[in-house]
Scaffold this motif. Sequence first.
Motif, PDB file in Angstrom:
ATOM      1  N   MET A   1      64.101 -11.362 -47.871  1.00  0.00           N
ATOM      2  CA  MET A   1      64.417 -10.033 -47.333  1.00  0.00           C
ATOM      3  C   MET A   1      63.692  -9.809 -46.012  1.00  0.00           C
ATOM      4  N   LYS A   2      62.378 -10.145 -46.011  1.00  0.00           N
ATOM      5  CA  LYS A   2      61.558 -10.021 -44.804  1.00  0.00           C
ATOM      6  C   LYS A   2      62.129 -10.907 -43.697  1.00  0.00           C
ATOM      7  N   GLU A   3      62.609 -12.088 -44.156  1.00  0.00           N
ATOM      8  CA  GLU A   3      63.191 -13.061 -43.228  1.00  0.00           C
ATOM      9  C   GLU A   3      64.451 -12.478 -42.565  1.00  0.00           C
ATOM     10  N   ASN A   4      65.289 -11.832 -43.394  1.00  0.00           N
ATOM     11  CA  ASN A   4      66.528 -11.228 -42.870  1.00  0.00           C
ATOM     12  C   ASN A   4      66.218 -10.131 -41.860  1.00  0.00           C
ATOM     13  N   LEU A   5      65.182  -9.359 -42.168  1.00  0.00           N
ATOM     14  CA  LEU A   5      64.808  -8.247 -41.290  1.00  0.00           C
ATOM     15  C   LEU A   5      64.303  -8.795 -39.948  1.00  0.00           C
ATOM     16  N   GLN A   6      63.471  -9.818 -40.038  1.00  0.00           N
ATOM     17  CA  GLN A   6      62.942 -10.389 -38.796  1.00  0.00           C
ATOM     18  C   GLN A   6      64.077 -10.998 -37.949  1.00  0.00           C
ATOM     19  N   PHE A   7      65.017 -11.620 -38.625  1.00  0.00           N
ATOM     20  CA  PHE A   7      66.160 -12.207 -37.919  1.00  0.00           C
ATOM     21  C   PHE A   7      66.962 -11.102 -37.231  1.00  0.00           C
ATOM     22  N   PHE A   8      67.189 -10.011 -37.967  1.00  0.00           N
ATOM     23  CA  PHE A   8      67.987  -8.907 -37.409  1.00  0.00           C
ATOM     24  C   PHE A   8      67.260  -8.278 -36.214  1.00  0.00           C
ATOM     25  N   GLN A   9      65.928  -8.188 -36.317  1.00  0.00           N
ATOM     26  CA  GLN A   9      65.159  -7.648 -35.181  1.00  0.00           C
ATOM     27  C   GLN A   9      65.320  -8.554 -33.960  1.00  0.00           C
ATOM     28  N   ALA A  10      65.269  -9.873 -34.198  1.00  0.00           N
ATOM     29  CA  ALA A  10      65.446 -10.820 -33.088  1.00  0.00           C
ATOM     30  C   ALA A  10      66.841 -10.653 -32.493  1.00  0.00           C
ATOM     31  N   PHE A  11      67.831 -10.431 -33.365  1.00  0.00           N
ATOM     32  CA  PHE A  11      69.211 -10.223 -32.894  1.00  0.00           C
ATOM     33  C   PHE A  11      69.305  -8.965 -32.033  1.00  0.00           C
ATOM     34  N   LEU A  12      68.658  -7.877 -32.499  1.00  0.00           N
ATOM     35  CA  LEU A  12      68.736  -6.624 -31.729  1.00  0.00           C
ATOM     36  C   LEU A  12      68.084  -6.794 -30.365  1.00  0.00           C
ATOM     37  N   LYS A  13      67.008  -7.584 -30.326  1.00  0.00           N
ATOM     38  CA  LYS A  13      66.287  -7.794 -29.067  1.00  0.00           C
ATOM     39  C   LYS A  13      67.126  -8.650 -28.109  1.00  0.00           C
ATOM     40  N   ASN A  14      67.847  -9.610 -28.670  1.00  0.00           N
ATOM     41  CA  ASN A  14      68.562 -10.554 -27.809  1.00  0.00           C
ATOM     42  C   ASN A  14      69.829 -11.083 -28.491  1.00  0.00           C
ATOM     43  N   PRO A  15      70.842 -10.217 -28.632  1.00  0.00           N
ATOM     44  CA  PRO A  15      72.013 -10.586 -29.435  1.00  0.00           C
ATOM     45  C   PRO A  15      72.711 -11.867 -28.980  1.00  0.00           C
ATOM     46  N   LEU A  16      72.816 -12.092 -27.675  1.00  0.00           N
ATOM     47  CA  LEU A  16      73.581 -13.260 -27.216  1.00  0.00           C
ATOM     48  C   LEU A  16      72.837 -14.558 -27.487  1.00  0.00           C
ATOM     49  N   LYS A  17      71.501 -14.511 -27.381  1.00  0.00           N
ATOM     50  CA  LYS A  17      70.734 -15.739 -27.622  1.00  0.00           C
ATOM     51  C   LYS A  17      70.609 -16.035 -29.114  1.00  0.00           C
ATOM     52  N   VAL A  18      70.573 -15.000 -29.927  1.00  0.00           N
ATOM     53  CA  VAL A  18      70.446 -15.243 -31.379  1.00  0.00           C
ATOM     54  C   VAL A  18      71.829 -15.553 -31.981  1.00  0.00           C
ATOM     55  N   GLY A  19      72.843 -14.814 -31.567  1.00  0.00           N
ATOM     56  CA  GLY A  19      74.215 -15.216 -31.866  1.00  0.00           C
ATOM     57  C   GLY A  19      74.692 -14.998 -33.294  1.00  0.00           C
ATOM     58  N   ALA A  20      73.885 -14.371 -34.150  1.00  0.00           N
ATOM     59  CA  ALA A  20      74.309 -14.084 -35.532  1.00  0.00           C
ATOM     60  C   ALA A  20      73.458 -12.926 -36.031  1.00  0.00           C
ATOM     61  N   ILE A  21      73.962 -12.208 -37.056  1.00  0.00           N
ATOM     62  CA  ILE A  21      73.155 -11.078 -37.528  1.00  0.00           C
ATOM     63  C   ILE A  21      72.305 -11.434 -38.749  1.00  0.00           C
ATOM     64  N   THR A  22      72.648 -12.517 -39.406  1.00  0.00           N
ATOM     65  CA  THR A  22      71.825 -12.940 -40.552  1.00  0.00           C
ATOM     66  C   THR A  22      71.567 -14.449 -40.463  1.00  0.00           C
ATOM     67  N   PRO A  23      70.487 -14.904 -41.087  1.00  0.00           N
ATOM     68  CA  PRO A  23      70.224 -16.348 -41.098  1.00  0.00           C
ATOM     69  C   PRO A  23      71.315 -17.101 -41.862  1.00  0.00           C
ATOM     70  N   SER A  24      71.388 -18.408 -41.635  1.00  0.00           N
ATOM     71  CA  SER A  24      72.352 -19.239 -42.365  1.00  0.00           C
ATOM     72  C   SER A  24      72.082 -19.174 -43.867  1.00  0.00           C
ATOM     73  N   SER A  25      73.153 -19.301 -44.645  1.00  0.00           N
ATOM     74  CA  SER A  25      73.023 -19.252 -46.108  1.00  0.00           C
ATOM     75  C   SER A  25      72.502 -20.597 -46.629  1.00  0.00           C
ATOM     76  N   PRO A  26      71.981 -20.628 -47.857  1.00  0.00           N
ATOM     77  CA  PRO A  26      71.574 -21.910 -48.455  1.00  0.00           C
ATOM     78  C   PRO A  26      72.730 -22.910 -48.489  1.00  0.00           C
ATOM     79  N   GLU A  27      73.958 -22.433 -48.729  1.00  0.00           N
ATOM     80  CA  GLU A  27      75.120 -23.346 -48.793  1.00  0.00           C
ATOM     81  C   GLU A  27      75.341 -24.027 -47.446  1.00  0.00           C
TER      82      GLU A  27
END
Length: 193
Positions: A1-27
């Motif tokens: 959960m913390k990981e998802n939040l940190q990823f989303f914060q990185a996305f908000l800071k730099n959407p084009l460089k991060v390129g996704a709103i959530t981390p990749s799934s285990p699959e």
Amino acid sequence: MKENLQFFQAFLKNPLKVGAITPSSPELAVKMLEGITPNENNIVIELGVGTGAITKFLQQKIPNNESYLGIELDENLVKTLKMRYAALKIVCGSACEMVSIHENSGLGKVGAIICCIPFVSLPNEVGEQILLQIDKFMEKGGCTFRTFQYAHGYYMPSAIKLREFMRNRYGISKRSALIVKNVPPAYTLTWEN
Ligand SMILES: C[S@@+](CC[C@H](N)C(=O)[O-])C[C@H]1O[C@@H](n2cnc3c(N)ncnc32)[C@H](O)[C@@H]1O
């Protein structure tokens, strides 16, 4: 959960460089790593480590800390990664400089590149530079290049350009079935030389 939040914060800071709103799934992570068996003479480079969604699975395949090199642009993400994966070599830098980052690391020959760079949302010239760097490892032989492309972006010009770049050099990719258990659904693409 913390990981998802940190990823989303990185996305908000730099959407084009991060390129996704959530981390990749285990699959998707497991599919990205299928058949990848790194060692110190055949190391794996992970490009665009993010919060470590793929690293979490990759670390189970890494026999020692001489077999892995991670490269991530976002310095906040790198700070957390270095705490979470203290034994792994993770460099804060750009994939545009992966050849010199690898040279400076003192690590061995590169046997696999696991690439999570969001080519579709990056400026063309950045994507081109990264592909040329990747090719420096591929053209030596004995190297696997694997990336993923989201289904909705599959026919975007930069996604097509990547496939053409690799196909012109290394033939048609091995494409996985659509991984629907990922947001958004994605294919993995693999080239070997
Ligand atoms: C789609 S996310 C993937 C993150 C993670 N690997 C995953 O699968 O969940 C893309 C990552 O690439 C990083 N990135 C973007 N451009 C980069 C570059 N030129 N060099 C290194 N990393 C970059 C972003 O900061 C972001 O963490």
